[in-house]
Scaffold this active site. Structure first.
Site, short mmCIF file in Angstrom:
data_model
loop_
_atom_site.label_atom_id
_atom_site.label_comp_id
_atom_site.label_asym_id
_atom_site.label_seq_id
_atom_site.Cartn_x
_atom_site.Cartn_y
_atom_site.Cartn_z
N SER A 1 48.83 19.71 27.79
CA SER A 1 49.98 19.34 28.62
C SER A 1 50.39 17.93 28.23
O SER A 1 49.81 16.94 28.69
CB SER A 1 49.56 19.38 30.10
OG SER A 1 50.56 18.78 30.90
N GLU A 2 51.37 17.85 27.36
CA GLU A 2 51.78 16.53 26.87
C GLU A 2 52.34 15.68 28.01
O GLU A 2 52.06 14.48 28.09
CB GLU A 2 52.82 16.69 25.75
CG GLU A 2 52.26 17.29 24.46
CD GLU A 2 52.08 18.80 24.52
OE1 GLU A 2 52.57 19.43 25.49
OE2 GLU A 2 51.46 19.39 23.62
N GLN B 1 48.88 15.84 19.81
CA GLN B 1 48.27 16.39 18.60
C GLN B 1 49.19 16.35 17.38
O GLN B 1 48.76 16.04 16.27
CB GLN B 1 47.80 17.81 18.88
CG GLN B 1 46.78 18.28 17.88
CD GLN B 1 45.98 19.45 18.41
OE1 GLN B 1 46.47 20.59 18.40
NE2 GLN B 1 44.79 19.20 18.88
N ASP C 1 55.55 16.62 16.66
CA ASP C 1 56.44 17.74 16.96
C ASP C 1 56.28 18.24 18.41
O ASP C 1 57.11 18.98 18.90
CB ASP C 1 56.12 18.91 16.03
CG ASP C 1 55.99 18.48 14.58
OD1 ASP C 1 56.81 18.88 13.77
OD2 ASP C 1 55.06 17.70 14.27
N TYR C 2 55.18 17.85 19.06
CA TYR C 2 54.90 18.35 20.41
C TYR C 2 55.01 17.26 21.48
O TYR C 2 54.45 17.41 22.56
CB TYR C 2 53.50 18.99 20.45
CG TYR C 2 53.36 20.13 19.49
CD1 TYR C 2 54.38 21.07 19.35
CD2 TYR C 2 52.22 20.28 18.70
CE1 TYR C 2 54.27 22.12 18.45
CE2 TYR C 2 52.11 21.33 17.79
CZ TYR C 2 53.13 22.24 17.67
OH TYR C 2 53.02 23.27 16.78
N HIS D 1 55.06 21.12 12.50
CA HIS D 1 53.92 20.28 12.12
C HIS D 1 54.36 19.25 11.08
O HIS D 1 53.55 18.76 10.30
CB HIS D 1 52.76 21.11 11.56
CG HIS D 1 52.22 22.10 12.54
ND1 HIS D 1 52.83 23.30 12.81
CD2 HIS D 1 51.14 22.05 13.35
CE1 HIS D 1 52.13 23.96 13.72
NE2 HIS D 1 51.10 23.22 14.07
#
Lengths: 377, 413
Positions: free
Chosen positions: A97-98, A120, A123-124, A167
């Site tokens: 959960s960013e 991580q 991109d997220y 990614h």
């Protein structure tokens, strides 16, 4: 594909240790601060890990967490061993959960901790946008300093690894547009450690972008050649203890007279290689701090060369290169002898199969350098 | 009749029963009789609170008597303090509404009808605990003696005395020293931050707890769900307060996901102990808040409390509720008015009189008026005595970067 030993040996012979005057200054400064600091070869991964290790040892308020960051040590090994050394309340795993990771970090920072959290992949970061933009970046201003958000958000970024759409992205322009944030991107182990320590100590929220293509060795865009390890480079020799590379300071990565290249991250190595291969005496500037940036170093260089090429992996339109071009135009207009060029990723999502058609490699950068200096291209 | 398998699908869009010109049918609101709901020990497992998430904890009965296992032992002096703080909050709101109409300030939000929740909850917390409020918990500040009312009004007027230097919309207060976190316009963001603050307190082995606030409508935001997950995963010492005032601007709570369920049940679903409490019952609010605070402080983890109440006033000074709900809705709301109910209780136990009430009303009105006058000495939107434009560039970063220095110079300030 595993490169043969023979290939690796050849590549190592080709690799030239690159240490510029400014980097020597940084190193001398570090030595002056810690004359007994021993230097050891480190990859960028090890250097980043060392930065967190040093800061966790110095300051009990430094807390490291994120997805797979704790027990496992991170999908890129950047936090390896930290949980074992500092315990589960200093380095721990987080839910996927960013928004939650960044949101809790803001609360921790408001309490008085110095969280260093990991997304991580860059991109997220999008699910955490509201927390980053509306909260972390604004906290000090909106509360008139009553609350602050001294925190570091680490994000592996960039392409050149067959990462495909999610990614490989370089989202720095999303952050540089946000007032209240600092955006930083190292290009080598020495800077990675020094900049990460400076970021953790900084009282402002810092977006710390790590080009994952550079984690294990420099990359000049020649994807057909094997990776050269950092141990072959002077910038892979990193002090074991505490030292900082100041934020807001760019570095002349390769001195030159004909044209200034403004770049950061992986593209520093691509630009340096492109200059060599194109036979253009380009001055390559590694911004290191993308925003706020070191305008003086940029302006001094462009005034000297009269020409400027901006290089980044991120897509072109409204990318950070546009801001750089505008700044150079504003501050160096009467010194410019050619239009400012931008060599960037295309305005498309990052493709998979077409990786090397997308990635702005040394050929594309070299062609722009030649155009800028009026040579055929 | 079994529907034919070929019948076309239909989209369900919830509607409130009461629209302008009709009456709301409040039977959707599950209400337990006062004193009927059990009070478990504070170390009770989250899964065992399922019944508490659907029933309604209430202490005050229709005669104003405190009944049942949740009736707190609380000194009448504290109740009188609570009553005065609620009255002060309501008078303050009314006065600021008027000031907004007179254009002394640009915008205001009342908490009419919801005064008990913030005021009683504040009494259940300890010094050093941190609330992460929304824009409708002014009772947390107005129940404190150490926050001058005039300073709050300076913030509302964005004048030269504004502690936030005119940078923030009115009501977006920040008072670290009072355990009142900086309010953000972005809904729900503070709930996950509260969980992080609570985690920090646990990481440092502190004894402080966090209290997070959110409305019924904002529970639909992602941050509400991340907050519950993180609070549960790390057993964070936090109270997550969901103030269900039935309305999110014009949107009835059923559109937020309240139809056929309660917001308290969300907590049970993710492993967070949950209570559903009468938010207009000062004693129930105090008792439930104490329960949750003790649970958090003794390392038994987070609690979600859904406070049932009613947003009696307009959403804000920019809102006209007569366009979407019945005019007399609050009069028909079954849980009544928190001030009237505590007043009835205090009179019933012989600790308050109508005369005292009238006198308190008068003195509080004078106090608010004096605070407004004091604040106006520092200017208001009317006279343009606002903080300097230079203040705009400060505090974006700890130290002003070069580009902001240049922009400030361009402005000539």
């Amino acid at each position: 594909m595993q490169p043969s030993t023979e290939d690796t040996a050849k590549a190592m012979q080709q690799a030239e240790p690159v240490t510029t005057q400014a980097q020597q200054r940084d190193q001398q400064r570090a030595e002056a601060q810690h004359p007994d600091a021993s230097r050891v070869p480190m990859t960028m991964i090890q250097a980043l890990r060392s930065a967190m290790d040093v800061m966790m040892a110095r300051d009990d308020n430094v807390i490291v967490y994120g997805q797979d960051v704790g027990y496992f040590g991170g999908v890129f090994r950047v936090t390896e061993g930290l949980q074992a050394k500092y315990g589960k309340t200093r380095c721990f795993d987080a839910p996927i959960s960013e928004g939650g990771i960044v949101g809790t970090a803001i609360g921790m920072a408001a309490y008085g901790l110095k969280p260093v959290v990991e997304i991580q992949f860059a991109d997220y970061f999008y699910p955490a946008t509201d927390q980053i933009v509306s909260e972390a970046a604004r906290m000090r201003h909106r509360s008139n300093g009553d609350f602050t958000a001294p925190m570091t958000i680490r994000m592996p970024c960039g392409g050149g690894i067959y990462g495909g759409q999610t990614h490989s992205q370089s989202p720095e322009a999303f952050f540089t547009h946000v007032c209240g944030l600092r955006t930083v991107m190292p290009s080598n182990p020495y800077d990675a450690k020094g900049l990460l320590i400076a970021s953790i100590e900084c009282e402002d929220p810092v977006i710390f972008l790590e080009p994952k293509r550079l984690y294990n060795g420099p990359f000049d865009g020649h994807h057909d050649r094997p990776v050269v390890p950092w141990s072959k480079h002077a910038l892979g020799m990193v002090p074991e203890g505490y030292f900082r590379v100041p934020l807001d300071s760019a570095v002349v990565f390769r001195p030159g007279k004909e044209v200034t290249v403004l770049t950061y991250g992986t593209m520093v190595w691509v630009a340096e290689c492109a200059a060599r291969e194109a036979g253009v005496d380009a001055e390559v500037i590694d911004l290191r701090s993308i925003w706020p940036l070191d305008l003086e170093t940029i302006v001094n260089s462009v005034k000297k060369t009269g020409r400027c090429v901006v290089v980044h992996e991120a897509t072109r339109t409204s990318g950070f290169g546009a801001e750089l071009a505008a700044l150079v135009q504003e501050h160096c207009f009467w010194h410019l002898e050619a239009p400012i060029e931008r060599v960037t990723g295309w305005d498309t999502p990052y493709p998979h199969a077409q990786e090397w058609d997308y990635f702005p490699g040394p050929a594309r950068v070299g062609a722009a350098l030649k155009r800028a200096v009026g040579k055929e291209a | 009749m079994t529907p034919s398998p070929t019948a076309p699908l239909r989209l369900h869009v919830p509607e409130p029963t009461g629209r302008p010109g009709c009456s709301t049918d409040f039977s959707y609101l599950a209400i337990s009789p006062a004193g009927a709901v059990r009070r478990p020990p504070t170390d009770t497992p989250a899964a065992d609170t399922a019944d508490l998430a659907t029933s309604l904890v209430r202490v005050l009965d229709d005669e104003g008597r405190a009944v049942g296992p949740w009736a707190p032992s609380i000194h009448p002096e504290r109740l009188r303090r609570g009553l005065r703080a609620m009255m002060k909050t309501r008078i303050f709101d009314a006065r600021m509404l008027m000031a907004q109409r007179k254009k002394k300030l640009s915008f205001y939000m009342q908490c009419l009808g919801e005064e008990a929740i913030a005021v009683a909850h504040a009494q259940a917390l300890a010094e050093g605990d941190m609330c992460f409020p929304t824009y409708r918990q002014q009772g947390l500040l107005l129940s404190r003696d150490d926050i001058p009312m005039s300073e709050l009004i300076c913030q509302l007027m964005s004048n030269e005395g504004d502690p936030l230097k005119g940078r923030q919309l009115p009501v977006m207060y920040s008072y670290k020293r009072a355990g009142f976190f900086s309010i953000s316009g972005n809904l729900a963001t503070q709930v996950i931050q509260a969980v992080g603050w609570a985690m920090a307190s646990a990481i440092k082995g502190d004894t402080k707890i966090a209290s997070a606030w959110i409305g019924d409508g904002a529970t639909a935001e992602a941050d509400f769900h991340t907050a519950l997950t993180f609070a549960h995963v790390y057993r964070a010492p936090v109270i997550i307060n969901v103030v269900n005032n039935q309305w999110a601007i014009s949107t009835f709570q059923s559109i937020a996901g309240g139809e056929g369920t309660t917001f308290a049940q969300r907590g049970v679903g993710v492993g967070v102990a949950s209570l559903r409490v009468d938010g207009n019952d000062f004693l129930a609010v105090y008792a439930a808040s104490r329960w949750a605070a003790e649970r958090a402080r003794t390392n038994h983890g987070p609690t979600l409390i859904e406070w049932e109440t009613y947003r009696a006033g307009p959403h804000s000074t920019s809102d006209d509720p007569s366009k979407y709900r019945p005019q007399d809705d609050w009069q028909r709301f079954p849980l009544g008015d928190p001030i009237a109910r505590l007043k009835q209780h205090l009179i019933a136990i012989g600790e308050w009189t109508e005369e005292q009430h009238a006198a308190a009303q008068k003195s509080l009105e004078a106090e608010v008026l004096a605070a407004e006058k004091e604040a106006e000495r520092h200017g208001s939107l009317l006279d343009g005595r606002v903080p300097s434009a230079a203040a705009m560039f400060e505090g974006v970063y700890k130290d002003m970067p070069e580009h902001l220095r240049r922009q400030r110079q361009q402005m000539g300030v």
